[in-house]
Design a protein around this motif. Sequence first.
Motif, PDB file in Angstrom:
ATOM      1  N   PHE A 545       0.471  -0.614   0.173  1.00 36.78           N
ATOM      2  CA  PHE A 545      -0.186   0.038  -0.471  1.00 36.78           C
ATOM      3  C   PHE A 545       0.922   1.432  -0.106  1.00 36.78           C
ATOM      4  CE2 PHE A 545      -3.711  -2.688   2.095  1.00 36.78           C
ATOM      5  CZ  PHE A 545      -3.893  -2.954   1.120  1.00 36.78           C
ATOM      6  N   GLU A 546       1.957   0.919   0.579  1.00 33.86           N
ATOM      7  CA  GLU A 546       2.677   2.479   0.580  1.00 33.86           C
ATOM      8  C   GLU A 546       3.378   2.518  -0.491  1.00 33.86           C
ATOM      9  OE1 GLU A 546       5.486   1.525   3.839  1.00 33.86           O
ATOM     10  OE2 GLU A 546       4.264   2.550   5.041  1.00 33.86           O
ATOM     11  N   ARG A 547       3.768   1.423  -1.717  1.00 27.45           N
ATOM     12  CA  ARG A 547       4.199   1.006  -2.913  1.00 27.45           C
ATOM     13  C   ARG A 547       3.014   2.154  -3.932  1.00 27.45           C
ATOM     14  NH1 ARG A 547       7.425   2.802  -6.962  1.00 27.45           N
ATOM     15  NH2 ARG A 547       6.830   1.812  -9.114  1.00 27.45           N
ATOM     16  N   CYS A 548       2.199   1.691  -3.599  1.00 25.31           N
ATOM     17  CA  CYS A 548       0.630   2.415  -4.153  1.00 25.31           C
ATOM     18  C   CYS A 548       0.460   3.948  -3.680  1.00 25.31           C
ATOM     19  CB  CYS A 548      -0.350   1.509  -3.189  1.00 25.31           C
ATOM     20  SG  CYS A 548      -1.528   2.315  -4.638  1.00 25.31           S
ATOM     21  N   LEU A 549       1.025   4.337  -2.519  1.00 22.84           N
ATOM     22  CA  LEU A 549       1.059   5.721  -2.452  1.00 22.84           C
ATOM     23  C   LEU A 549       1.811   6.455  -3.530  1.00 22.84           C
ATOM     24  CD1 LEU A 549      -0.344   5.390   0.827  1.00 22.84           C
ATOM     25  CD2 LEU A 549      -2.098   6.663  -0.707  1.00 22.84           C
ATOM     26  N   GLN A 550       2.710   6.016  -2.722  1.00 16.65           N
ATOM     27  CA  GLN A 550       4.457   6.234  -4.336  1.00 16.65           C
ATOM     28  C   GLN A 550       3.899   6.604  -5.304  1.00 16.65           C
ATOM     29  OE1 GLN A 550       7.727   4.000  -3.451  1.00 16.65           O
ATOM     30  NE2 GLN A 550       7.047   4.472  -1.298  1.00 16.65           N
ATOM     31  N   ALA A 558      -6.362   3.446  -0.314  1.00 17.93           N
ATOM     32  CA  ALA A 558      -5.049   2.949   0.060  1.00 17.93           C
ATOM     33  C   ALA A 558      -4.222   3.136   2.077  1.00 17.93           C
ATOM     34  CB  ALA A 558      -3.263   2.476  -0.714  1.00 17.93           C
ATOM     35  N   TYR A 559      -4.620   4.323   2.057  1.00 15.05           N
ATOM     36  CA  TYR A 559      -3.956   5.066   3.021  1.00 15.05           C
ATOM     37  C   TYR A 559      -5.480   4.219   4.137  1.00 15.05           C
ATOM     38  CZ  TYR A 559      -2.019   9.119   1.948  1.00 15.05           C
ATOM     39  OH  TYR A 559      -0.464  10.013   1.974  1.00 15.05           O
ATOM     40  N   THR A 560      -6.739   4.137   3.618  1.00 13.14           N
ATOM     41  CA  THR A 560      -7.775   2.930   4.613  1.00 13.14           C
ATOM     42  C   THR A 560      -7.208   2.060   4.923  1.00 13.14           C
ATOM     43  OG1 THR A 560      -9.827   4.602   3.534  1.00 13.14           O
ATOM     44  CG2 THR A 560     -10.525   2.383   4.709  1.00 13.14           C
ATOM     45  N   ASN A 561      -6.761   1.413   3.824  1.00 16.18           N
ATOM     46  CA  ASN A 561      -6.216  -0.510   4.512  1.00 16.18           C
ATOM     47  C   ASN A 561      -4.708  -0.126   4.267  1.00 16.18           C
ATOM     48  OD1 ASN A 561      -8.522  -1.926   2.700  1.00 16.18           O
ATOM     49  ND2 ASN A 561      -8.223  -1.068   1.231  1.00 16.18           N
ATOM     50  N   LEU A 562      -3.894   0.643   4.608  1.00 15.79           N
ATOM     51  CA  LEU A 562      -3.543   1.067   5.736  1.00 15.79           C
ATOM     52  C   LEU A 562      -3.549   0.777   6.910  1.00 15.79           C
ATOM     53  CD1 LEU A 562      -0.277   3.440   3.548  1.00 15.79           C
ATOM     54  CD2 LEU A 562      -0.028   1.346   4.643  1.00 15.79           C
ATOM     55  N   GLY A 563      -4.034   1.449   7.131  1.00 15.54           N
ATOM     56  CA  GLY A 563      -5.146   2.105   8.887  1.00 15.54           C
ATOM     57  C   GLY A 563      -5.668   0.432   8.612  1.00 15.54           C
ATOM     58  N   ASN A 564      -6.752  -0.124   8.261  1.00 12.01           N
ATOM     59  CA  ASN A 564      -7.010  -1.019   8.036  1.00 12.01           C
ATOM     60  C   ASN A 564      -5.770  -2.117   8.569  1.00 12.01           C
ATOM     61  OD1 ASN A 564      -9.770  -0.647   7.852  1.00 12.01           O
ATOM     62  ND2 ASN A 564      -9.243  -1.192   6.067  1.00 12.01           N
ATOM     63  N   ALA A 565      -4.988  -2.338   8.172  1.00 11.39           N
ATOM     64  CA  ALA A 565      -3.672  -3.110   7.941  1.00 11.39           C
ATOM     65  C   ALA A 565      -3.175  -2.541   9.747  1.00 11.39           C
ATOM     66  CB  ALA A 565      -2.720  -2.629   7.327  1.00 11.39           C
ATOM     67  N   TRP A 566      -3.149  -2.034  10.143  1.00  8.02           N
ATOM     68  CA  TRP A 566      -2.329  -1.715  11.515  1.00  8.02           C
ATOM     69  C   TRP A 566      -3.565  -1.993  12.583  1.00  8.02           C
ATOM     70  CZ3 TRP A 566       2.649  -1.193  12.193  1.00  8.02           C
ATOM     71  CH2 TRP A 566       3.311  -0.725  11.052  1.00  8.02           C
ATOM     72  N   GLY A 567      -4.608  -1.448  12.128  1.00 10.05           N
ATOM     73  CA  GLY A 567      -5.483  -1.650  12.927  1.00 10.05           C
ATOM     74  C   GLY A 567      -5.908  -3.228  13.748  1.00 10.05           C
ATOM     75  N   ARG A 568      -5.360  -4.087  12.882  1.00  8.60           N
ATOM     76  CA  ARG A 568      -5.839  -5.133  13.027  1.00  8.60           C
ATOM     77  C   ARG A 568      -4.150  -5.556  13.672  1.00  8.60           C
ATOM     78  NH1 ARG A 568      -7.822  -7.916   7.348  1.00  8.60           N
ATOM     79  NH2 ARG A 568      -6.878  -9.882   8.892  1.00  8.60           N
TER      80      ARG A 568
END
Length: 728
Positions: A545-550, A558-568
Amino acid sequence: MISIVLSSLAVLAACFPLAEDRASFIAQDHPPNLLLITIDTLRADHLGCYGYRSIQTPVIDSLAAEGILYENCIAQSPMTLPSHCTILTGTYPQFHGVRDNIAFSLDPKIPTIAEILKSRGYSTGGFVASYVLNHTRGLGKGFDKYFDNYDALAPDTSQFVAMLAETKGERIIQEAIQWMKSISPKPFFAWVHLYEPHDPYEPPEPYKSRYSRHPYDGEIAYTDSNLGKLFQFLRSSNLYERTWIFLAGDHGESLGEHQEDCHGYYIYDASLHVPLIIKGFTPELRGRRVSAQVRIVDIPSTIMAVVQSPSPGFQGREVLSLARDTGRAPALPAYSESFMPKLQFGWSELKSWRFGRYKYIEAPRPELYDLEKDPRETVNLLATQQAIANQYRQELARFYPLYQRSPDHAVPQSKLSPAELQRLQSLGYVGGSVTPIEAVQGEKLPDPKDKLPIYQFIQSILYSNRQQMSQAAAKRLEGLIRDEPRSATIYNFVGLNELRNGRFDSALANFKKAVSLAPDNSWLVYNLAFAYLQKEEFDKAITGFERCLQLDPSNGEAYTNLGNAWGRQGQSAKAKQYYQEAVRVSPTNKFAHYNLGQLEFNAGNTTAAINHFNRCIALDSKYVPAYLDLANAYLSQSQFDKAIPAFQKTIELDPSQAEAHYNLGLIYKKQGQWKMAAQSFARVVAANPEDAEAHYNLGLAYQQTGREAEGRRELEKACQLNPEACRQ
């Protein structure tokens, strides 16, 4: 014949300066109102005024009788977004650079007709019916009002369900009329885009029954009726006689010709020959029919001729003079193209040069047609008419670079989020332009004529149920990988199917291959990261997701799913940070607001949580989880007057929501509304007979309403299910 061919070069040289011409024969005391109507996917030969006898289009036919009908208008692209970029900028596709419906947006440096007219004192309003033309694609520039609202049919994008991505013509007409009522007495320029008759063809009654065997015609007839409402408003408001009306199709529809069902792939006349009708104030032009060939690129120059103002930068020419004196200028040569096969599959692009009686198509196996003898383009004359084909090939080669942008003017790439891509796919648009044009220049690419079955098969997948794919279709799709090993689009489709079926390892393998073929394609990188997230390989998902945002810093998902990944992983602070970024870059991201609401609620910040849940509901009025959590937030604050309607709305949208029924029952219990409480708890028990607490509360409610025997039975059942609770 050679003299005719050479004359197109003379016309080519002579017609370009005419973009600055003014139609001096137009007399007017005040600046006229201007109404541009573009009808998506409209073939010229399916209107009554163009000689079609199997349809009733009285409104358009009447408009043609009052104005000028151009019998041979040619689109420069068979796709909606590129074609409208040409219509609104008066420039050729190789100049404005928008070659496909997906992964492109109009360069903000290229002026549109709306910007020019706005600078000349016009009120400007645009009303578009297709998500392909939404404001993020760059066409909203210069419009005071740009209506591009689309309602979600199935908004849960995590389910990969198709989303409604169009607005019905009736709504578009209503919005345009309301805007015209609200503007000041200044002259207006209005662009009204109607999506019908785009596939799937589903006209409403009575057109559905009247044209049951030809639903495409039914949608045209429905569109005609909607235009009648618009013109009636103009007449009743004393605007009709003061308004120049330009009606055009953006492209046609193949309807099975050359084995193409719809449009976008080939560039035969079925998908390029469109209507052009202009109605103005000039009595001497009333009812004129112009047989000379014109192009949709000529529309902006003609509009500027009407307002008697220079039109710098337009590459077409005004065509009113052709109606005034059909002998003044010959037909205009028409260039057309389709880059979709190249951009989405790595096959060859198609270009055509149409002039006089002949049309030449540049392809790995070129084609030449005599349009007078063979208007359906069924007999390729290349082998027998080499001299003519060579002349047309040379003219095409000389024309194309005249308006090609210099390499230092890069074409903006539209940053499509997965949700946006899904909306476009719901309209039948395949893939996402995964192969950059420059990456395959100079290679010997396959001829699209040889690849049509593959394209048709992938289209059939899009039109089928988008949540599941038949085993036979999945096997065939996988088999295509052997034949098309360079198609990132096909690997991506296989990966999506595997992902939907929970086969994450296979999905990952296919997404990895797609990304290896197109490593800088942000939505392919996104899909790979999403697959890692489903496998709970959080580190790889986060990296993806960080590569996607680059590649695309505006991707809210992508930001939302980064949040999901950290939240889980229990990292609430990091999750909140990424959800906030998602809202910043994409304020309409309902999932980010919903997830922020959950985080705030769990942290005890109930007021903030309520705000986010309400924002989520404002973005999607049918999103059940937001209503349920909003109701629970109100309940936690004992705001029963707000919690009750929120629970009721949850149940209205999803009657199976047992939690909503139970908590609503608790509120009624606290308020002493025992009959209402009994109804709520009874629904919970019916849904889950093993719920001891629901039986217990239902028993109490029955006793309070005089149903003693039923109350005892429910209390006994509660004790059987949970003896410890009964002892307490």
